[in-house]
Structure formats: C-alpha cells, structure tokens
Design a protein around this motif. Structure first.
Motif, PDB file in Angstrom:
ATOM      1  N   ARG A 196     -12.563 -11.512  14.494  1.00 18.93           N
ATOM      2  CA  ARG A 196     -12.001 -12.419  13.496  1.00 18.93           C
ATOM      3  C   ARG A 196     -12.840 -12.409  12.221  1.00 18.93           C
ATOM      4  O   ARG A 196     -12.295 -12.507  11.120  1.00 18.93           O
ATOM      5  CB  ARG A 196     -11.872 -13.821  14.081  1.00 18.93           C
ATOM      6  N   HIS A 197     -14.181 -12.279  12.362  1.00 12.32           N
ATOM      7  CA  HIS A 197     -15.021 -12.147  11.171  1.00 12.32           C
ATOM      8  C   HIS A 197     -14.666 -10.863  10.416  1.00 12.32           C
ATOM      9  O   HIS A 197     -14.584 -10.862   9.189  1.00 12.32           O
ATOM     10  CB  HIS A 197     -16.502 -12.145  11.553  1.00 12.32           C
ATOM     11  N   ASP A 198     -14.445  -9.768  11.150  1.00 10.16           N
ATOM     12  CA  ASP A 198     -14.047  -8.507  10.518  1.00 10.16           C
ATOM     13  C   ASP A 198     -12.725  -8.679   9.784  1.00 10.16           C
ATOM     14  O   ASP A 198     -12.550  -8.178   8.660  1.00 10.16           O
ATOM     15  CB  ASP A 198     -13.913  -7.401  11.568  1.00 10.16           C
ATOM     16  N   LEU A 199     -11.780  -9.381  10.399  1.00  6.35           N
ATOM     17  CA  LEU A 199     -10.491  -9.594   9.774  1.00  6.35           C
ATOM     18  C   LEU A 199     -10.619 -10.428   8.503  1.00  6.35           C
ATOM     19  O   LEU A 199      -9.968 -10.152   7.501  1.00  6.35           O
ATOM     20  CB  LEU A 199      -9.534 -10.276  10.754  1.00  6.35           C
ATOM     21  N   HIS A 200     -11.463 -11.457   8.547  1.00  2.75           N
ATOM     22  CA  HIS A 200     -11.660 -12.280   7.352  1.00  2.75           C
ATOM     23  C   HIS A 200     -12.265 -11.442   6.229  1.00  2.75           C
ATOM     24  O   HIS A 200     -11.855 -11.541   5.067  1.00  2.75           O
ATOM     25  CB  HIS A 200     -12.542 -13.485   7.660  1.00  2.75           C
ATOM     26  N   SER A 201     -13.226 -10.596   6.553  1.00  6.87           N
ATOM     27  CA  SER A 201     -13.827  -9.715   5.550  1.00  6.87           C
ATOM     28  C   SER A 201     -12.784  -8.773   4.966  1.00  6.87           C
ATOM     29  O   SER A 201     -12.743  -8.534   3.751  1.00  6.87           O
ATOM     30  CB  SER A 201     -14.974  -8.900   6.168  1.00  6.87           C
ATOM     31  N   ARG A 202     -11.908  -8.255   5.823  1.00  8.36           N
ATOM     32  CA  ARG A 202     -10.866  -7.356   5.341  1.00  8.36           C
ATOM     33  C   ARG A 202      -9.866  -8.094   4.462  1.00  8.36           C
ATOM     34  O   ARG A 202      -9.352  -7.540   3.484  1.00  8.36           O
ATOM     35  CB  ARG A 202     -10.163  -6.691   6.518  1.00  8.36           C
ATOM     36  N   LEU A 203      -9.582  -9.371   4.794  1.00 11.56           N
ATOM     37  CA  LEU A 203      -8.694 -10.166   3.950  1.00 11.56           C
ATOM     38  C   LEU A 203      -9.318 -10.371   2.569  1.00 11.56           C
ATOM     39  O   LEU A 203      -8.641 -10.257   1.543  1.00 11.56           O
ATOM     40  CB  LEU A 203      -8.390 -11.510   4.609  1.00 11.56           C
ATOM     41  N   LEU A 204     -10.616 -10.650   2.535  1.00 11.77           N
ATOM     42  CA  LEU A 204     -11.301 -10.818   1.253  1.00 11.77           C
ATOM     43  C   LEU A 204     -11.269  -9.521   0.454  1.00 11.77           C
ATOM     44  O   LEU A 204     -11.071  -9.535  -0.771  1.00 11.77           O
ATOM     45  CB  LEU A 204     -12.740 -11.268   1.488  1.00 11.77           C
ATOM     46  N   ASP A 205     -11.457  -8.386   1.137  1.00  9.33           N
ATOM     47  CA  ASP A 205     -11.394  -7.091   0.453  1.00  9.33           C
ATOM     48  C   ASP A 205      -9.990  -6.829  -0.094  1.00  9.33           C
ATOM     49  O   ASP A 205      -9.829  -6.305  -1.201  1.00  9.33           O
ATOM     50  CB  ASP A 205     -11.789  -5.966   1.415  1.00  9.33           C
ATOM     51  N   ALA A 206      -8.967  -7.193   0.691  1.00  8.01           N
ATOM     52  CA  ALA A 206      -7.590  -6.990   0.232  1.00  8.01           C
ATOM     53  C   ALA A 206      -7.294  -7.866  -0.977  1.00  8.01           C
ATOM     54  O   ALA A 206      -6.583  -7.447  -1.898  1.00  8.01           O
ATOM     55  CB  ALA A 206      -6.618  -7.288   1.371  1.00  8.01           C
ATOM     56  N   ARG A 207      -7.827  -9.089  -0.987  1.00  9.52           N
ATOM     57  CA  ARG A 207      -7.658  -9.944  -2.170  1.00  9.52           C
ATOM     58  C   ARG A 207      -8.285  -9.291  -3.396  1.00  9.52           C
ATOM     59  O   ARG A 207      -7.714  -9.327  -4.501  1.00  9.52           O
ATOM     60  CB  ARG A 207      -8.315 -11.305  -1.933  1.00  9.52           C
ATOM     61  N   ALA A 208      -9.471  -8.703  -3.209  1.00  9.04           N
ATOM     62  CA  ALA A 208     -10.127  -8.035  -4.338  1.00  9.04           C
ATOM     63  C   ALA A 208      -9.262  -6.897  -4.865  1.00  9.04           C
ATOM     64  O   ALA A 208      -9.202  -6.655  -6.078  1.00  9.04           O
ATOM     65  CB  ALA A 208     -11.499  -7.513  -3.906  1.00  9.04           C
ATOM     66  N   ARG A 209      -8.558  -6.216  -3.965  1.00  7.15           N
ATOM     67  CA  ARG A 209      -7.677  -5.129  -4.390  1.00  7.15           C
ATOM     68  C   ARG A 209      -6.531  -5.655  -5.259  1.00  7.15           C
ATOM     69  O   ARG A 209      -6.194  -5.059  -6.283  1.00  7.15           O
ATOM     70  CB  ARG A 209      -7.100  -4.413  -3.167  1.00  7.15           C
ATOM     71  N   THR A 210      -5.901  -6.754  -4.830  1.00 14.15           N
ATOM     72  CA  THR A 210      -4.807  -7.288  -5.644  1.00 14.15           C
ATOM     73  C   THR A 210      -5.335  -7.807  -6.980  1.00 14.15           C
ATOM     74  O   THR A 210      -4.691  -7.634  -8.017  1.00 14.15           O
ATOM     75  CB  THR A 210      -4.033  -8.396  -4.903  1.00 14.15           C
ATOM     76  N   ASP A 211      -6.499  -8.430  -6.967  1.00 12.64           N
ATOM     77  CA  ASP A 211      -7.079  -8.904  -8.224  1.00 12.64           C
ATOM     78  C   ASP A 211      -7.311  -7.739  -9.188  1.00 12.64           C
ATOM     79  O   ASP A 211      -7.054  -7.850 -10.390  1.00 12.64           O
ATOM     80  CB  ASP A 211      -8.396  -9.631  -7.957  1.00 12.64           C
ATOM     81  N   GLU A 212      -7.786  -6.607  -8.652  1.00 13.33           N
ATOM     82  CA  GLU A 212      -8.033  -5.426  -9.489  1.00 13.33           C
ATOM     83  C   GLU A 212      -6.739  -4.911 -10.116  1.00 13.33           C
ATOM     84  O   GLU A 212      -6.723  -4.499 -11.276  1.00 13.33           O
ATOM     85  CB  GLU A 212      -8.668  -4.310  -8.647  1.00 13.33           C
ATOM     86  N   VAL A 213      -5.655  -4.923  -9.336  1.00 11.98           N
ATOM     87  CA  VAL A 213      -4.384  -4.429  -9.864  1.00 11.98           C
ATOM     88  C   VAL A 213      -3.913  -5.305 -11.013  1.00 11.98           C
ATOM     89  O   VAL A 213      -3.473  -4.807 -12.060  1.00 11.98           O
ATOM     90  CB  VAL A 213      -3.319  -4.370  -8.751  1.00 11.98           C
ATOM     91  N   PHE A 214      -3.999  -6.618 -10.856  1.00 12.64           N
ATOM     92  CA  PHE A 214      -3.523  -7.504 -11.918  1.00 12.64           C
ATOM     93  C   PHE A 214      -4.404  -7.410 -13.165  1.00 12.64           C
ATOM     94  O   PHE A 214      -3.950  -7.733 -14.270  1.00 12.64           O
ATOM     95  CB  PHE A 214      -3.453  -8.943 -11.410  1.00 12.64           C
ATOM     96  N   GLU A 215      -5.648  -6.961 -13.011  1.00 13.61           N
ATOM     97  CA  GLU A 215      -6.518  -6.766 -14.177  1.00 13.61           C
ATOM     98  C   GLU A 215      -6.035  -5.619 -15.062  1.00 13.61           C
ATOM     99  O   GLU A 215      -6.429  -5.514 -16.219  1.00 13.61           O
ATOM    100  CB  GLU A 215      -7.960  -6.508 -13.722  1.00 13.61           C
ATOM    101  N   VAL A 216      -5.167  -4.764 -14.537  1.00 11.96           N
ATOM    102  CA  VAL A 216      -4.588  -3.684 -15.342  1.00 11.96           C
ATOM    103  C   VAL A 216      -3.665  -4.247 -16.419  1.00 11.96           C
ATOM    104  O   VAL A 216      -3.506  -3.671 -17.494  1.00 11.96           O
ATOM    105  CB  VAL A 216      -3.812  -2.698 -14.430  1.00 11.96           C
ATOM    106  N   VAL A 217      -3.059  -5.404 -16.153  1.00 14.85           N
ATOM    107  CA  VAL A 217      -2.034  -5.980 -17.032  1.00 14.85           C
ATOM    108  C   VAL A 217      -2.688  -6.787 -18.151  1.00 14.85           C
ATOM    109  O   VAL A 217      -3.502  -7.682 -17.895  1.00 14.85           O
ATOM    110  CB  VAL A 217      -1.075  -6.882 -16.226  1.00 14.85           C
ATOM    111  N   ARG A 218      -2.319  -6.488 -19.378  1.00 22.36           N
ATOM    112  CA  ARG A 218      -2.783  -7.307 -20.497  1.00 22.36           C
ATOM    113  C   ARG A 218      -2.132  -8.689 -20.393  1.00 22.36           C
ATOM    114  O   ARG A 218      -1.001  -8.826 -19.927  1.00 22.36           O
ATOM    115  CB  ARG A 218      -2.430  -6.653 -21.831  1.00 22.36           C
TER     116      ARG A 218
END
Length: 443
Positions: free
Chosen positions: A11-33
C-alpha cells in the motif's frame, strides 16, 4: 506479521505511485499557457480545464466515500468533473468557457481533495488489516486512470497551437535508419489472451479477464510498422479517392470531415509538414504513420492485406517459434527499459521504425511495444467470463458496442505499467488524433 508487513509495503508502494502519477498530470498541464486553459483543441472533447478537475474528481469519487467514509465537501465539482466524452453519433459539446469554474477554484478543489485523500490513505496504511478489502485494486485503478489521461491529454495538447503552449524540450535529432520492411512468417500456434482470474500478482482491468487460449493459423506480418514514407505512396496512388478501399461508414466520415491525409500531416506548397508536439518539421519519412482505424484499413486493403487480429498480434509479439511458453514482453521476461522501445514518457514524438532492435519479438518483429499503439481488426468485446468491476462497472462494458476496435502495444506516452501483455486499449475507427499506427498481415 509477515502478511501484514507485506500489505503495508504494497500500500505504501501504491501511494508513492499515486503521487508519481499526480506529478505526471501536473507536468502535462504545465505545457498549457494560462490563457489557453479554456481552449478545446479537439472538438469531440471537453475543454482543457475539465481535465484539470477530472483526474482529481475521479480519485475522489472512486475512493473517498467507498474506501474511507469521507463526506463530500464540494459535491457540485464532484459531479461536474466526473465524466468525459466519447461521442459515437457525431454530436459535439456546445459549452462556452464561461460555463466552467475559474482556474483558481479548480486548483483549490484539487489541493483540498489531495490533502484529504492522502491523509486517509496514510491512516489506512497504519491498519491494513482493517482497510477496505478492495483498496489495493481501487488504488491501482486510480493510478492507471490518471496515467491514461497523461497520454490522452498529449493527444489533445498535440492539437493546441504552438503559441498556446509553453516551450517543450528541443527535438532530438535522429538519423533515419532506412530499414527495409518485409513480411515475417508466423507459424500456427496458440495465443493466450488475458489474465488468470486467480492471479493476485498483477493488476488488470475487467476487460483483461479471463485468460484463454486462441488457436492462430499460420500468417505473415510486417516486421516494421507502416511508415510515413509508405503511407505517402498510398496518398500519391489516390488511396483517399478510391471508393473501393473504404467502407460506407468510413467513406461518409472522410467526406464529411474532408479527410485527405493523416491528421498529423499538413501540406505547404509541394512539401509535406509534420506536426510534432512542440512545432512543425518536414515529414519524417521513417517515423511510423499515425492514422485512424479507417485509414489503416483502407491502406491494408490497397495492398491486398488486412490489419491483424488481436490474437495474431499476440502470437507475433509474445509467441515463440518452438511453441512453448509465451514471453511476458516481446523481448522476453525483463521489465521495460529504454533500449527496448519508445515508451514510458521518454519522448513526446515517435522515433524511426526499427530504432530499438533490442525490443524485437522472438520472430524478429520490431516495435510491437512503444512508438505507437497498433490497430487490430478485432472489435472491442468482453472475453469469456467477463465480470465488470464492482466499483467501476462502466469502464469497459459501456464500450462493448461494436463501434470500437482493440489496440495493442503502446505509444511514446504510455506508462510502463500498461505495457503488460494483457492490456487492451480501444478507440472508435474514425477518431484520428490517437498515437496509433499499424502493420499489415496476410492470412
């Protein structure tokens, strides 16, 4: 204590992966002005601002009350951002930017939601034996759903004009390999589709169950994907004007939308231009062509061939000449890594076909995973024994309508966790924005 400790670690691994996935979506939205956040780059989809809220609302609607007993704090947003769009009847959304909340409101919703879920997940980790019995599966769903959107958001942002995006990484120069494509003979054998129901070792979506064998007759398949160069020959031969190559539905779609070439191409005088994620370049001849299922089918028919079935793809990708145990990945049992293919967000665009010979299958077929999803001629349908996810019943079942086709493999923007053999993607045949290529078979 061993079992409890293992549950805590998972479950700790899953939480870490969820945080990493959030970082991925945040990075994508940073592409948009910022001024483009309410744009709608693809007419059939929501405005970009919807997806900022959607990836958060999905997690909340899935986990909050069901897994943790949390009460809604902004039910209006929970509903507003709950569902995307998959129009199959030609209908398009008609909302305006003013119909959506301000970006600041959406960001506040996102922060409050994440804080509440993270606190609840941490509490659940302290008492894993008391947690929801399906929490692990629900966290896997939250992670993969988010990572799917990291990819599909790339399709959308690809259509956003360059001046509406923040500058991306410099395009890596890649020398064309000038590989020679040919048909590879695949002997008859069995292909195992899907995951074992009793397996607890690997997560799968409901449409991946249950594992079953399919007998595959001998066939031949392209060792490389169809390239832009190959597809240009089809255009020059009048393929888009040849009525005999298109179904009635595809011909009507092509005429209505004035489709004359792949969506990623443009013509400037006598030159063909390719739209990359962050700019336009001369058409890269040796990149895999990205087209709709309808266009891929017409090309295959032009050559007197077909698209592969899902089972044929599996046989070519994971089978072995001796017919013994199938491989976990085309190249073998090792986990996905950079030398094996163009996937897991390493690039925003395709690379020349054949650029990853270390990822070839046992039959020498290349790029079966990464560099572009691969269209099959198999309609998306349930496997025998299909049972919908109890906490997400519409994920697959809503699309068993005979109007979607299975895609296999993966694109440059596909997460490594979704490169598993059993994963099935699907899209409508007339949706031209997907990072989807193809290869042909003779059977």
């Amino acid at each position: 204590m061993g079992a409890v400790a293992t549950a805590v670690r998972i479950r700790h691994d899953l939480h870490s992966r969820l945080l990493d996935a959030r970082a991925r979506t945040d990075e994508v939205f940073e592409v948009v002005r910022e001024e483009a956040m309410y744009d709608r780059p693809i007419p059939e989809r929501h405005r970009i601002i919807f997806y900022v809220g959607h990836v958060e609302a999905f997690d909340w609607n899935l986990l909050a009350e069901r897994a943790f007993g949390l009460r809604p704090f902004q039910r209006t947003f929970d509903h507003l951002f709950a569902f995307g769009i998959d129009p199959v009847d030609g209908g398009l959304p008609s909302d305006t930017p003013a119909d959506w909340p301000a970006r600041e409101e959406v960001d506040r919703y996102k922060r409050r939601l994440r804080d509440a879920l993270d606190h609840a997940i941490e509490q659940a980790l302290e008492r894993p034996e008391e947690g929801h019995p399906q929490l692990i599966a629900m966290l896997e769903v939250a992670i993969e759903h988010r990572l799917m959107h990291v990819e599909t958001l790339a399709y959308m942002l690809h259509r956003l004009p360059s001046d509406r995006k923040n500058r991306g990484p410099a395009q890596e120069a890649r020398k064309a390999l000038h590989v020679k494509s040919h048909l590879v003979d695949i002997p008859a054998g069995a292909a195992t589709l899907g995951l074992e129901l009793a397996s607890d070792a690997e997560f799968g979506w409901d449409n991946e169950f249950a594992a079953h064998e399919v007998a595959v007759n001998e066939f031949a398949i392209d060792n490389h994907n169809v390239t832009n160069h190959d597809f240009l020959r089809f255009i020059q031969a009048g393929g888009y004007e040849n009525r005999s190559l298109w179904s009635d539905e595809a011909w009507a779609w092509k005429a209505k939308e004035v489709i004359e070439h792949p969506m990623f191409w443009a013509r400037e005088g006598n030159l063909w231009i390719y739209r990359t994620m962050f700019g336009e370049i001369r058409l890269p001849q040796e990149w895999p062509v990205y087209v709709s299922h309808a266009e891929a089918t017409a090309y295959a028919k032009w050559l007197g061939r077909k698209l592969p079935t899902e089972a044929q793809f599996h046989r070519a990708a994971y089978g072995t000449p001796d017919g013994k145990k199938e491989r976990r990945y085309p190249w073998g049992e090792e986990a996905p890594s950079a030398p094996r293919g163009n996937f897991d967000f390493k690039s925003w665009d395709p690379l020349p076909v054949g650029a990853h010979p270390a990822g070839a299958s046992a039959f020498g077929v290349q790029d079966l995973v990464g560099n572009g999803w691969e269209w099959t001629r198999t309609e998306f349908a349930p496997f025998p024994g299909f049972t919908a996810m109890p906490f997400y019943p519409g994920y697959s079942a809503n699309f068993f309508d005979g109007k979607h086709y299975v895609m296999k493999g993966g694109s440059p923007r596909t997460a490594a966790c979704m490169l598993r053999r059993s994963f099935r993607n699907w899209f409508q045949p007339h949706y031209p924005y997907v990072y989807a290529t193809f290869r042909c078979v003779e059977d």
